[in-house]
Design a protein around this motif. Structure first.
Motif, PDB file in Angstrom:
ATOM      1  N   GLY A 117      13.530   7.261  10.130  1.00  0.00           N
ATOM      2  CA  GLY A 117      13.630   6.625   8.822  1.00  0.00           C
ATOM      3  C   GLY A 117      12.585   5.551   8.649  1.00  0.00           C
ATOM      4  O   GLY A 117      12.175   4.905   9.617  1.00  0.00           O
ATOM      5  N   GLY A 118      12.154   5.336   7.423  1.00  0.00           N
ATOM      6  CA  GLY A 118      11.136   4.334   7.159  1.00  0.00           C
ATOM      7  C   GLY A 118      11.625   2.915   7.381  1.00  0.00           C
ATOM      8  O   GLY A 118      10.878   2.056   7.842  1.00  0.00           O
ATOM      9  N   HIS A 119      12.912   2.680   7.059  1.00  0.00           N
ATOM     10  CA  HIS A 119      13.478   1.334   7.138  1.00  0.00           C
ATOM     11  C   HIS A 119      14.892   1.412   7.697  1.00  0.00           C
ATOM     12  O   HIS A 119      15.545   2.450   7.603  1.00  0.00           O
ATOM     13  CB  HIS A 119      13.550   0.700   5.740  1.00  0.00           C
ATOM     14  CG  HIS A 119      12.339   0.914   4.900  1.00  0.00           C
ATOM     15  ND1 HIS A 119      12.234   1.960   3.994  1.00  0.00           N
ATOM     16  CD2 HIS A 119      11.177   0.221   4.833  1.00  0.00           C
ATOM     17  CE1 HIS A 119      11.059   1.900   3.402  1.00  0.00           C
ATOM     18  NE2 HIS A 119      10.387   0.862   3.897  1.00  0.00           N
ATOM     19  N   TYR A 132      13.459   4.022  13.643  1.00  0.00           N
ATOM     20  CA  TYR A 132      13.043   3.337  12.415  1.00  0.00           C
ATOM     21  C   TYR A 132      11.551   3.037  12.478  1.00  0.00           C
ATOM     22  O   TYR A 132      11.075   2.418  13.433  1.00  0.00           O
ATOM     23  CB  TYR A 132      13.809   2.030  12.251  1.00  0.00           C
ATOM     24  CG  TYR A 132      15.317   2.161  12.202  1.00  0.00           C
ATOM     25  CD1 TYR A 132      15.967   2.616  11.057  1.00  0.00           C
ATOM     26  CD2 TYR A 132      16.091   1.797  13.305  1.00  0.00           C
ATOM     27  CE1 TYR A 132      17.348   2.703  11.012  1.00  0.00           C
ATOM     28  CE2 TYR A 132      17.481   1.892  13.258  1.00  0.00           C
ATOM     29  CZ  TYR A 132      18.103   2.343  12.119  1.00  0.00           C
ATOM     30  OH  TYR A 132      19.479   2.421  12.072  1.00  0.00           O
ATOM     31  N   LEU A 133      10.823   3.425  11.439  1.00  0.00           N
ATOM     32  CA  LEU A 133       9.382   3.178  11.429  1.00  0.00           C
ATOM     33  C   LEU A 133       9.088   1.686  11.330  1.00  0.00           C
ATOM     34  O   LEU A 133       8.151   1.190  11.951  1.00  0.00           O
ATOM     35  CB  LEU A 133       8.745   3.929  10.259  1.00  0.00           C
ATOM     36  CG  LEU A 133       7.217   3.965  10.220  1.00  0.00           C
ATOM     37  CD1 LEU A 133       6.656   4.672  11.445  1.00  0.00           C
ATOM     38  CD2 LEU A 133       6.727   4.645   8.949  1.00  0.00           C
ATOM     39  N   GLY A 136       7.537   0.115  15.258  1.00  0.00           N
ATOM     40  CA  GLY A 136       6.584  -0.987  15.263  1.00  0.00           C
ATOM     41  C   GLY A 136       5.659  -1.095  14.078  1.00  0.00           C
ATOM     42  O   GLY A 136       4.775  -1.956  14.068  1.00  0.00           O
ATOM     43  N   GLN A 137       5.826  -0.252  13.051  1.00  0.00           N
ATOM     44  CA  GLN A 137       5.010  -0.443  11.851  1.00  0.00           C
ATOM     45  C   GLN A 137       5.648  -1.514  10.955  1.00  0.00           C
ATOM     46  O   GLN A 137       6.755  -1.979  11.205  1.00  0.00           O
ATOM     47  CB  GLN A 137       4.843   0.888  11.110  1.00  0.00           C
ATOM     48  CG  GLN A 137       3.946   1.879  11.848  1.00  0.00           C
ATOM     49  CD  GLN A 137       3.090   2.716  10.904  1.00  0.00           C
ATOM     50  OE1 GLN A 137       2.540   2.212   9.925  1.00  0.00           O
ATOM     51  NE2 GLN A 137       2.979   4.002  11.217  1.00  0.00           N
ATOM     52  N   VAL A 138       4.927  -1.893   9.899  1.00  0.00           N
ATOM     53  CA  VAL A 138       5.352  -3.003   9.049  1.00  0.00           C
ATOM     54  C   VAL A 138       5.754  -2.490   7.669  1.00  0.00           C
ATOM     55  O   VAL A 138       5.005  -1.746   7.026  1.00  0.00           O
ATOM     56  CB  VAL A 138       4.225  -4.047   8.914  1.00  0.00           C
ATOM     57  CG1 VAL A 138       4.648  -5.173   7.974  1.00  0.00           C
ATOM     58  CG2 VAL A 138       3.861  -4.611  10.287  1.00  0.00           C
ATOM     59  N   MET A 165       3.042   8.156  16.924  1.00  0.00           N
ATOM     60  CA  MET A 165       4.364   8.638  16.553  1.00  0.00           C
ATOM     61  C   MET A 165       4.712   9.937  17.271  1.00  0.00           C
ATOM     62  O   MET A 165       5.856  10.144  17.677  1.00  0.00           O
ATOM     63  CB  MET A 165       4.440   8.839  15.040  1.00  0.00           C
ATOM     64  CG  MET A 165       5.847   9.062  14.538  1.00  0.00           C
ATOM     65  SD  MET A 165       6.930   7.656  14.904  1.00  0.00           S
ATOM     66  CE  MET A 165       8.024   7.712  13.505  1.00  0.00           C
ATOM     67  N   THR A 166       3.736  10.797  17.439  1.00  0.00           N
ATOM     68  CA  THR A 166       3.985  12.045  18.167  1.00  0.00           C
ATOM     69  C   THR A 166       4.440  11.742  19.588  1.00  0.00           C
ATOM     70  O   THR A 166       5.395  12.349  20.090  1.00  0.00           O
ATOM     71  CB  THR A 166       2.719  12.920  18.183  1.00  0.00           C
ATOM     72  OG1 THR A 166       2.394  13.302  16.838  1.00  0.00           O
ATOM     73  CG2 THR A 166       2.929  14.175  19.012  1.00  0.00           C
TER      74      THR A 166
END
Length: 264
Positions: free
Chosen positions: A54-56, A82-83, A121-123, A137-138
């Motif tokens: 999921g993105g968030h 979670y991204l 770990g993305q924002v 991500m892979t």
């Protein structure tokens, strides 16, 4: 990674004859037209690892929390990847403050659903889709050795949701399609677009538990969000599937599985 055995591949294979046709949850004992289902859920069979991307914080819970609870209740391992940590969701708070709040909310929701949280770990609001992030991500997804991956449908108004779906799709392609890939919807009609399910899972018995996990995300106005968007959506997908409440999914099949129509 070892390829899925036929029995485990059939575990999640549903028979979708039409948009309104009921395709059975892989975690029930019902046999609506499929003879492989009971074989697939034999207790002696290897337990599955389900990864839901999921993105968030909140996206997996709101989009397919009932299905994930059904998996975990059946003894399968479920990880929410979670991204981001939802850093940008409140302009009145710093990114660090919001990340701390939403991480706690995600952990509380995962406890309710008996799933494990992990963060990529993305924002929030500044997610990236490029060669480096695809590789990163892979590696994250394949390190979890999933049998099934659920991710967000990339045809979406929210850029973070778009990135999330495409990162998981790339991981599926780069893994030589070694896991099943399903897309889920979030806020259809407002964010998710052009989503026509191929499969449905009856979440009637898990509805209150899913709701509790959603309401753990206190910063996301869960009462109005649930009443205005997700309650009607669960009931609409339920009408399509012939049950009281359901979650819908799009199964992204490998090439060999696409060239088949029942009876031909």
């Amino acid at each position: 990674m070892e390829k899925s055995k036929p029995a485990r591949r059939d575990f999640i294979k549903f028979s979708a004859m039409a948009l309104g046709g009921l395709t059975i949850s892989p975690l029930t004992g019902e046999t609506h037209g499929t003879s492989e289902l009971n074989k697939a859920i034999d207790p002696a069979d290897k337990k599955l690892h389900i990864v839901c991307v999921g993105g968030h914080p909140g996206d997996p819970e709101f989009g397919c929390g009932g299905t994930m609870a059904k998996y975990s209740d059946a003894g399968h391992e479920v990880t929410f990847l979670y991204l981001t940590r939802g850093e940008a969701s409140d302009p009145n708070k710093t990114y660090a403050e919001m990340a701390a709040l939403r991480t706690k909310e995600a952990e509380a929701a995962c406890k309710i659903l008996n799933t494990k949280p992990q963060f990529a770990g993305q924002v929030d609001g500044n997610t990236v889709l490029d060669k480096s992030k695809n590789e990163e991500m892979t590696k994250l997804i394949l390190a979890l050795k999933p049998d099934v991956v659920f991710t967000q449908w990339p045809v979406d108004a929210h850029p973070d949701h778009q990135v999330t779906g495409l990162l998981a799709l790339t991981a599926w392609v780069r893994s030589n399609r070694q896991f099943h890939l399903y897309f889920y919807e979030v806020n259809t009609g407002v964010e998710t677009m052009a989503f026509t399910p191929t499969d449905y899972v009856d979440i009637t018995a898990l509805r209150e538990r899913k709701k509790a996990a959603m309401f753990a995300h206190k910063t996301q106005d869960p009462i109005n969000t649930y009443n205005d968007y997700f309650k009607p959506l669960e009931e609409f997908r339920g009408l399509e599937a012939g049950v009281k409440a359901a979650e819908g999914f799009i199964h992204f099949k490998a090439q060999g599985e696409r060239a088949t129509i029942v009876g031909l």
